[in-house]
Design a protein around this motif. Sequence first.
Motif, PDB file in Angstrom:
ATOM      1  N   PHE A 206       0.815  -1.240   0.173  1.00 49.07           N
ATOM      2  CA  PHE A 206      -0.041   0.011   0.166  1.00 49.07           C
ATOM      3  C   PHE A 206       0.756   1.326   0.024  1.00 49.07           C
ATOM      4  O   PHE A 206       0.236   2.290  -0.203  1.00 49.07           O
ATOM      5  CB  PHE A 206      -0.854   0.061   1.169  1.00 49.07           C
ATOM      6  CG  PHE A 206      -1.549  -1.218   1.298  1.00 49.07           C
ATOM      7  CD1 PHE A 206      -1.929  -1.903   2.684  1.00 49.07           C
ATOM      8  CD2 PHE A 206      -2.503  -1.478   0.284  1.00 49.07           C
ATOM      9  CE1 PHE A 206      -2.782  -2.921   2.678  1.00 49.07           C
ATOM     10  CE2 PHE A 206      -3.171  -2.904   0.561  1.00 49.07           C
ATOM     11  CZ  PHE A 206      -3.382  -3.578   1.270  1.00 49.07           C
ATOM     12  N   GLU A 207       2.154   0.977   0.384  1.00 44.48           N
ATOM     13  CA  GLU A 207       2.859   2.404   0.351  1.00 44.48           C
ATOM     14  C   GLU A 207       3.932   2.482  -0.797  1.00 44.48           C
ATOM     15  O   GLU A 207       4.261   3.507  -0.924  1.00 44.48           O
ATOM     16  CB  GLU A 207       3.905   2.173   1.687  1.00 44.48           C
ATOM     17  CG  GLU A 207       2.960   2.129   2.912  1.00 44.48           C
ATOM     18  CD  GLU A 207       3.903   1.962   4.253  1.00 44.48           C
ATOM     19  OE1 GLU A 207       4.997   1.467   3.963  1.00 44.48           O
ATOM     20  OE2 GLU A 207       3.434   1.722   5.283  1.00 44.48           O
ATOM     21  N   GLY A 208       4.131   1.397  -1.538  1.00 45.47           N
ATOM     22  CA  GLY A 208       5.190   1.550  -2.640  1.00 45.47           C
ATOM     23  C   GLY A 208       4.271   1.696  -3.937  1.00 45.47           C
ATOM     24  O   GLY A 208       3.137   1.714  -3.856  1.00 45.47           O
ATOM     25  N   PRO A 209       4.927   1.967  -5.266  1.00 46.27           N
ATOM     26  CA  PRO A 209       4.077   2.011  -6.410  1.00 46.27           C
ATOM     27  C   PRO A 209       3.652   0.575  -6.585  1.00 46.27           C
ATOM     28  O   PRO A 209       4.259  -0.276  -6.309  1.00 46.27           O
ATOM     29  CB  PRO A 209       5.370   2.382  -7.178  1.00 46.27           C
ATOM     30  CG  PRO A 209       6.680   1.690  -6.727  1.00 46.27           C
ATOM     31  CD  PRO A 209       6.385   1.922  -5.202  1.00 46.27           C
ATOM     32  N   SER A 210       2.488   0.643  -7.359  1.00 46.18           N
ATOM     33  CA  SER A 210       1.987  -0.593  -7.609  1.00 46.18           C
ATOM     34  C   SER A 210       2.606  -1.256  -9.006  1.00 46.18           C
ATOM     35  O   SER A 210       3.097  -0.717  -9.686  1.00 46.18           O
ATOM     36  CB  SER A 210       0.434  -0.129  -8.112  1.00 46.18           C
ATOM     37  OG  SER A 210       0.411   0.650  -9.325  1.00 46.18           O
ATOM     38  N   GLY A 211       2.257  -2.660  -8.877  1.00 41.56           N
ATOM     39  CA  GLY A 211       3.133  -3.558  -9.886  1.00 41.56           C
ATOM     40  C   GLY A 211       2.397  -4.973  -9.534  1.00 41.56           C
ATOM     41  O   GLY A 211       1.610  -5.066  -8.666  1.00 41.56           O
TER      42      GLY A 211
ATOM     43  N   GLN B 143     -10.682   8.895   6.147  1.00 38.06           N
ATOM     44  CA  GLN B 143      -9.114   8.669   6.162  1.00 38.06           C
ATOM     45  C   GLN B 143      -9.024   7.186   6.020  1.00 38.06           C
ATOM     46  O   GLN B 143      -9.672   6.551   6.718  1.00 38.06           O
ATOM     47  CB  GLN B 143      -8.277   9.215   7.210  1.00 38.06           C
ATOM     48  CG  GLN B 143      -8.718  10.641   7.392  1.00 38.06           C
ATOM     49  CD  GLN B 143      -7.868  11.252   8.806  1.00 38.06           C
ATOM     50  OE1 GLN B 143      -6.643  11.177   8.837  1.00 38.06           O
ATOM     51  NE2 GLN B 143      -8.582  11.644   9.702  1.00 38.06           N
ATOM     52  N   SER B 144      -8.163   6.757   5.147  1.00 36.25           N
ATOM     53  CA  SER B 144      -7.800   5.271   5.114  1.00 36.25           C
ATOM     54  C   SER B 144      -6.520   4.792   4.561  1.00 36.25           C
ATOM     55  O   SER B 144      -5.867   5.651   3.916  1.00 36.25           O
ATOM     56  CB  SER B 144      -8.831   4.697   4.377  1.00 36.25           C
ATOM     57  OG  SER B 144      -8.797   4.939   2.765  1.00 36.25           O
ATOM     58  N   LYS B 145      -6.214   3.745   4.881  1.00 39.26           N
ATOM     59  CA  LYS B 145      -4.939   3.258   4.238  1.00 39.26           C
ATOM     60  C   LYS B 145      -5.089   1.610   3.924  1.00 39.26           C
ATOM     61  O   LYS B 145      -5.504   0.902   4.843  1.00 39.26           O
ATOM     62  CB  LYS B 145      -3.681   3.123   5.470  1.00 39.26           C
ATOM     63  CG  LYS B 145      -2.134   2.792   4.800  1.00 39.26           C
ATOM     64  CD  LYS B 145      -1.383   3.283   6.044  1.00 39.26           C
ATOM     65  CE  LYS B 145       0.040   3.010   5.321  1.00 39.26           C
ATOM     66  NZ  LYS B 145       1.121   2.921   6.619  1.00 39.26           N
ATOM     67  N   PRO B 146      -5.092   1.551   2.708  1.00 36.96           N
ATOM     68  CA  PRO B 146      -4.679   2.363   1.572  1.00 36.96           C
ATOM     69  C   PRO B 146      -5.790   3.306   1.402  1.00 36.96           C
ATOM     70  O   PRO B 146      -7.017   3.255   1.629  1.00 36.96           O
ATOM     71  CB  PRO B 146      -4.766   1.329   0.428  1.00 36.96           C
ATOM     72  CG  PRO B 146      -5.413   0.189   0.776  1.00 36.96           C
ATOM     73  CD  PRO B 146      -5.465   0.017   2.261  1.00 36.96           C
ATOM     74  N   SER B 147      -5.240   4.146   0.493  1.00 35.71           N
ATOM     75  CA  SER B 147      -6.432   5.257  -0.100  1.00 35.71           C
ATOM     76  C   SER B 147      -7.910   4.555  -0.641  1.00 35.71           C
ATOM     77  O   SER B 147      -7.541   3.637  -1.492  1.00 35.71           O
ATOM     78  CB  SER B 147      -5.838   6.048  -0.756  1.00 35.71           C
ATOM     79  OG  SER B 147      -5.008   6.870  -0.419  1.00 35.71           O
TER      80      SER B 147
END
Length: 455
Positions: free
Chosen positions: A119-124, A352-356
């Motif tokens: 959830f914090e890095g770029p998607s792949g 507010q959420s994680k992930p967005s």
Amino acid sequence: MKRSVSASQQISKSTEEGNVKGSDLLSLDSLQSPSTSSASTPTGSGYAVQSPSASFGARSTDTTPTRTRSEEMGDLFSELGDLPPALPPKHNQQQQSGSRGSTPVGAPLLPRPLSRRAFEGPSGRGRMSPVSHNNIMNRADSLGSLSNEFRTSSMSVGSSRGPSPLTIGMSDIIPIAVAFQEIAHAYFKGTEESRCMVKLTGDMMISFPAGIVQVLTNNPSPATLVFHLTKGSRVENVLPNKQLVMQNDNQGTTDGNVYEFNMAALTTVLRRQAEQNPTASYFNVDILKYQIKCGAGAQGTPLHLVAYWKCESQFTDLRLDYKYNGSALSTPSPLLNIAIMVPVDGGVTSMQSKPSGQWVGESQRAVWRFTELSRHSDDEGTGCIRARFDLKNGPSSPGTIAAQFSCEGTTLSGADFELIGLGYRVSLVKRRVITGKYICETDVDMRFRYAPPPV
């Protein structure tokens, strides 16, 4: 959350951890509140078809308002068929003060995933990554076009593509395409895996080239189309299209049943479709519907869900734990186009959420969308969604969470198709798993399930 070892070795925790307070399990200190058509053309949807047989009757749904939730879910798991993912209507109740929906003291908790890198890095690839709003499709669209794939199926260099779908000669071998579509219905209730209700259904369709109509019409004795439903040990309660096929008990094996077409009836059905859509290149026909045996509890579901709610007068906290379960599939494959939809009442002013995620005010729902989840994702497909909703008319109450996803190139049953005899060949076998009614609820007193509407 207490899960059995058979479902996941990672989803387990001692009951001693159940004494953790609801505020601790949410760990949201960092989130501070701010101020059909049966005939198809090359562009048609091959799965949006109507059954040619009246034996495939319409499904009914009981909407009696006085029935309990368990009775409503009992209907789903007692009828053959698929239902779209839906959320129940909310009902007015008198406002109740204090915290509601918190995890009961003493209830085992699902351990938090070890990593949040997805959830914090770029998607792949291999990550559960957000996708666009338009990736949520209805059942017909999500299935794609069997006819298109039949028409454009790959051919090796230098090989013959065979007869045109519109001009098949009397001596040509007729190509057909087969599609298995299987649907997972699941109702996750609380933290106990054994309480999860699961129903798995499937159907098989065959796509015929338009040129077959002339061949069958002009040939007084066409080759009989016979097929074997192989690897069918988990298939049960098979409902064939009795207008077109019948089971051949003399050729059946322990591996599966053999079915034989009524060629006169097939000719009539295909000719009727050709008259209704003379420009179609292919015609799709529903052949079989069936149910699938599954293990106890959540073992047969590709995606496990557990929700924890904390409902206060000023805010609502949510934690949704999930885990990919590849063992439910005949061949482990990634879950695609995942959507999680959470209704929150009480007058949400901010989220507010994680992930967005995305707050959809018109439907009062929070939505999270991800491209893929598999055993190659972070923490082998285990993860968590955390969210805080600020309210103006709280408290809210735990709602029914719905999930959608699809899975390509595999099935839940492992069933396969095999032709018997001459005159036909299989050019394509398509397999897909989709969700039906796939919902999750927390353990909560049903009297306090819904908060009062905004004043």
